[in-house]
Design an enzyme around this catalytic site. Sequence first.
Site, PDB file in Angstrom:
ATOM      1  N   SER A 255       0.837  -1.190   0.000  1.00 44.13           N
ATOM      2  CA  SER A 255       0.000   0.000   0.000  1.00 44.13           C
ATOM      3  C   SER A 255       0.872   1.240   0.000  1.00 44.13           C
ATOM      4  CB  SER A 255      -0.883   0.002   1.245  1.00 44.13           C
ATOM      5  OG  SER A 255      -0.047   0.216   2.369  1.00 44.13           O
ATOM      6  N   LYS A 256       0.220   2.315  -0.354  1.00 44.72           N
ATOM      7  CA  LYS A 256       0.881   3.607  -0.429  1.00 44.72           C
ATOM      8  C   LYS A 256       1.538   3.991   0.890  1.00 44.72           C
ATOM      9  CE  LYS A 256      -0.815   7.066  -3.591  1.00 44.72           C
ATOM     10  NZ  LYS A 256      -1.899   7.928  -3.928  1.00 44.72           N
ATOM     11  N   ARG A 257       0.880   3.575   1.975  1.00 45.42           N
ATOM     12  CA  ARG A 257       1.350   3.991   3.289  1.00 45.42           C
ATOM     13  C   ARG A 257       2.790   3.588   3.563  1.00 45.42           C
ATOM     14  NH1 ARG A 257      -1.525   1.199   6.972  1.00 45.42           N
ATOM     15  NH2 ARG A 257      -2.872   0.458   5.311  1.00 45.42           N
ATOM     16  N   GLY A 259       5.260   3.142   1.448  1.00 45.23           N
ATOM     17  CA  GLY A 259       6.310   3.560   0.519  1.00 45.23           C
ATOM     18  C   GLY A 259       5.697   3.883  -0.820  1.00 45.23           C
TER      19      GLY A 259
END
Length: 485
Positions: A255-257, A259
């Site tokens: 997920s974006k969180r 990286g």
Amino acid sequence: MISENPRVRFAPSPTGYLHVGGLRTALYNYLFAKKNNGAFILRIEDTDRTRLVEGAVENLITTLKWAGLDYDEGPGKDGGLGPYVQSERLTIYKKYTDELVQQKKAYYCFCTSDRLKQLREDQQKTGLQSKYDKHCLHLTENEISEKLKNNEPFVIRLNVQPDELIHIDDIIRGEVTFNSNVVDDQILLKSDGYPTYHLANVVDDHLMKITHVIRGEEWLSSTPKHILLYQYFGWEIPKFAHLPLLLNPDKSKLSKRQGDVAVEDYRAKGYLKEALVNFVALLGWSAGDDREFYYLDELCRSFALERVNKAGAVFNIEKLQSMNFAHLQKKSDEELLILLKEELASSDFKSHSLSDEKLLLVIQAMKERINFVKEIILNAGYFFTIPQSYDQDAVKKRWTLESPQLLQKFIEAIQKTDNPLKEDYENALHKVAEEVAVKNAAIIHPLRLAVSGVSGGPGLFDIFFILGKEETIKRINIALEKIKT
Ligand code: GLU
């Protein structure tokens, strides 16, 4: 057996950027097509009008092109089965939904969002699966015409028949079976007149003669709906291959969180396309041996869908970094020169005055010390401009009371040389050290500080040679003025 000349597609929704998982899907489709003499098609799935992002399609195409994944058919490349952008195919979807409605395999639904909400809540309370209750299936022709005349908003739903077993023979996952009782009466056409992903995807895969649907595992749960659609239309069902999920090192979904997930971000950070493609290829696939280093054309020859794993693939950034280093070391100096010039053009040093010949020397001096081409600029900006400051810790440690006098002597020694080479600088330094009876290091360290501003870097005599005699002397003189201990 793989059909002759298979046709596969990458069908992204233009959300603004290309996710690394999307790149992997595109790559596996591309590799499968190349390996089997097939066609790789790009289709833009932009029917969700609420998620449209300006410039997203162009960005997708540019990024795929950057990665080297050229498509055989798609936007701007007509193969006779276009258009390849779903928002340009609305009449086609309308025609096929009408067909299903006529055959009672789909039906008009006029339920309000309030009713649907209530239904969902009631089902949740009683622990039932949230599913449409076919309320509108029983409307008469007259009731439907009346509502249409009154411009009541409607959707068209798939009329899923109960108690059917739906088999998916997935190339990667093997046989997966669903019961149609768990399949909702999926909306096919939305109230805004646009089709849903499910309808448009199936209609287009059929019309574009797609033989193999290769996509992420997150779509597996949609596949029963798609199979029913193929069956209700009476169309041949393509082969399916659902690719394993991409995971963070802690095994959560990538997920974006945690990286970067956008290919564009990796590109901007300076990752080489060869490294990113090589890395992404190994997220779920291996040739069955220990080999890890591949170029795209080698992947095209080695790839096999049958060798893709079912288990989730961990996205390990350290591995990507080491792959970038490996690919960078394999690049010729001339290739690196092109990349360095691109980086320079967008850097603070765009008005540097180094010739290509000198830039090649910079590359040779720096190549083994970098993971990214842009590190040449970040870590060794002194090749392109005079140091703006001097590392104070290094000054404290390396600049002594006798440094000015030693550096002065070095200037005098090299002034006597004509077009000095690396060895001439080295000889000059040895001579001064001998004369004054100090260790070489007593001159080398302050010299490096004077010309580069920092205490580490490639060979000092390489730096002198690249800068040239005039510039070297000029920098030492400036340092003599500026560095105060
Ligand atoms: N439009 C879907 C996506 O954004 C395509 C899924 C599929 O390949 O069927 O990934």
